[in-house]
Design a protein around this motif. Sequence first.
Motif, PDB file in Angstrom:
ATOM      1  N   GLN A  29       0.957  -1.337  -0.081  1.00 24.63           N
ATOM      2  CA  GLN A  29      -0.130   0.103   0.021  1.00 24.63           C
ATOM      3  C   GLN A  29       0.856   1.287  -0.037  1.00 24.63           C
ATOM      4  OE1 GLN A  29      -2.323  -0.904   3.298  1.00 24.63           O
ATOM      5  NE2 GLN A  29      -3.903  -1.804   2.210  1.00 24.63           N
ATOM      6  N   HIS A  30       1.821   1.384   0.876  1.00 24.48           N
ATOM      7  CA  HIS A  30       3.014   2.383   0.885  1.00 24.48           C
ATOM      8  C   HIS A  30       3.478   2.558  -0.701  1.00 24.48           C
ATOM      9  CE1 HIS A  30       6.295   4.353   3.341  1.00 24.48           C
ATOM     10  NE2 HIS A  30       6.331   4.978   2.144  1.00 24.48           N
ATOM     11  N   LEU A  31       4.031   1.511  -1.206  1.00 27.83           N
ATOM     12  CA  LEU A  31       4.538   1.351  -2.632  1.00 27.83           C
ATOM     13  C   LEU A  31       3.418   1.902  -3.490  1.00 27.83           C
ATOM     14  CD1 LEU A  31       6.873   0.915  -4.326  1.00 27.83           C
ATOM     15  CD2 LEU A  31       6.131  -1.242  -4.430  1.00 27.83           C
ATOM     16  N   ILE A  35       3.810   5.403  -5.915  1.00 27.80           N
ATOM     17  CA  ILE A  35       3.852   5.489  -7.534  1.00 27.80           C
ATOM     18  C   ILE A  35       2.696   6.161  -7.705  1.00 27.80           C
ATOM     19  CG2 ILE A  35       3.217   3.728  -9.292  1.00 27.80           C
ATOM     20  CD1 ILE A  35       4.313   1.281  -7.692  1.00 27.80           C
ATOM     21  N   HIS A  36       1.696   6.432  -7.166  1.00 29.55           N
ATOM     22  CA  HIS A  36       0.642   7.485  -7.436  1.00 29.55           C
ATOM     23  C   HIS A  36       1.086   8.636  -7.265  1.00 29.55           C
ATOM     24  CE1 HIS A  36      -3.062   9.581  -7.211  1.00 29.55           C
ATOM     25  NE2 HIS A  36      -2.686  10.077  -6.122  1.00 29.55           N
ATOM     26  N   PHE A 106      -2.349  -1.312 -10.759  1.00 29.23           N
ATOM     27  CA  PHE A 106      -3.535  -0.453 -10.581  1.00 29.23           C
ATOM     28  C   PHE A 106      -3.281   0.707  -9.901  1.00 29.23           C
ATOM     29  CE2 PHE A 106      -7.000   0.996  -8.022  1.00 29.23           C
ATOM     30  CZ  PHE A 106      -7.937   1.375  -9.097  1.00 29.23           C
ATOM     31  N   ILE A 107      -3.119   2.032 -10.491  1.00 30.47           N
ATOM     32  CA  ILE A 107      -2.825   3.467 -10.151  1.00 30.47           C
ATOM     33  C   ILE A 107      -4.031   4.169  -9.879  1.00 30.47           C
ATOM     34  CG2 ILE A 107      -1.408   5.337 -10.318  1.00 30.47           C
ATOM     35  CD1 ILE A 107       0.311   3.095 -10.272  1.00 30.47           C
ATOM     36  N   ILE A 108      -4.222   4.375  -8.444  1.00 27.55           N
ATOM     37  CA  ILE A 108      -5.394   5.254  -8.188  1.00 27.55           C
ATOM     38  C   ILE A 108      -5.319   6.544  -8.857  1.00 27.55           C
ATOM     39  CG2 ILE A 108      -6.669   6.079  -6.331  1.00 27.55           C
ATOM     40  CD1 ILE A 108      -5.062   3.929  -4.409  1.00 27.55           C
ATOM     41  N   VAL A 109      -6.386   7.054  -9.490  1.00 28.98           N
ATOM     42  CA  VAL A 109      -6.368   8.036 -10.362  1.00 28.98           C
ATOM     43  C   VAL A 109      -7.137   9.083  -9.485  1.00 28.98           C
ATOM     44  CG1 VAL A 109      -7.188   9.105 -12.531  1.00 28.98           C
ATOM     45  CG2 VAL A 109      -6.753   6.701 -12.469  1.00 28.98           C
TER      46      VAL A 109
END
Length: 110
Positions: A29-31, A35-36, A106-109
């Motif tokens: 989750q931190h990673l 990334i996001h 999956f990158i949170i937009v």
Amino acid sequence: MYLFHTNMQLQQDPTPPAADPEKHKLIQQHLLLLIHTLKCRTREQPCKLPHCNVMQGVLQHVEVCRAGRQCTVPHCSSSTLLIRHWEHCSRHDCHVCLPLKAETVFIIVC
């Protein structure tokens, strides 16, 4: 949920085989947040994702920090280690990266 969990074992080996799966999840989750945040920096509109602004500040600090593991700025050392690990990890059995790299991350937009 606490997204900035620091796993001290991460400093020696980011993927110890017998590590607690819950710790791996927190590290992932931190990673994902890192990334996001890296991708989000280029956006013009403000991000609504919780903790993104905090990580923006951490990433700005990381770029100039020379203290390494001795840095006392919250999340600097763990974020630096995670970013470095993500960029250079080539292990096919990595418990941290494999689930993220296996799915087209999956990158949170915003």
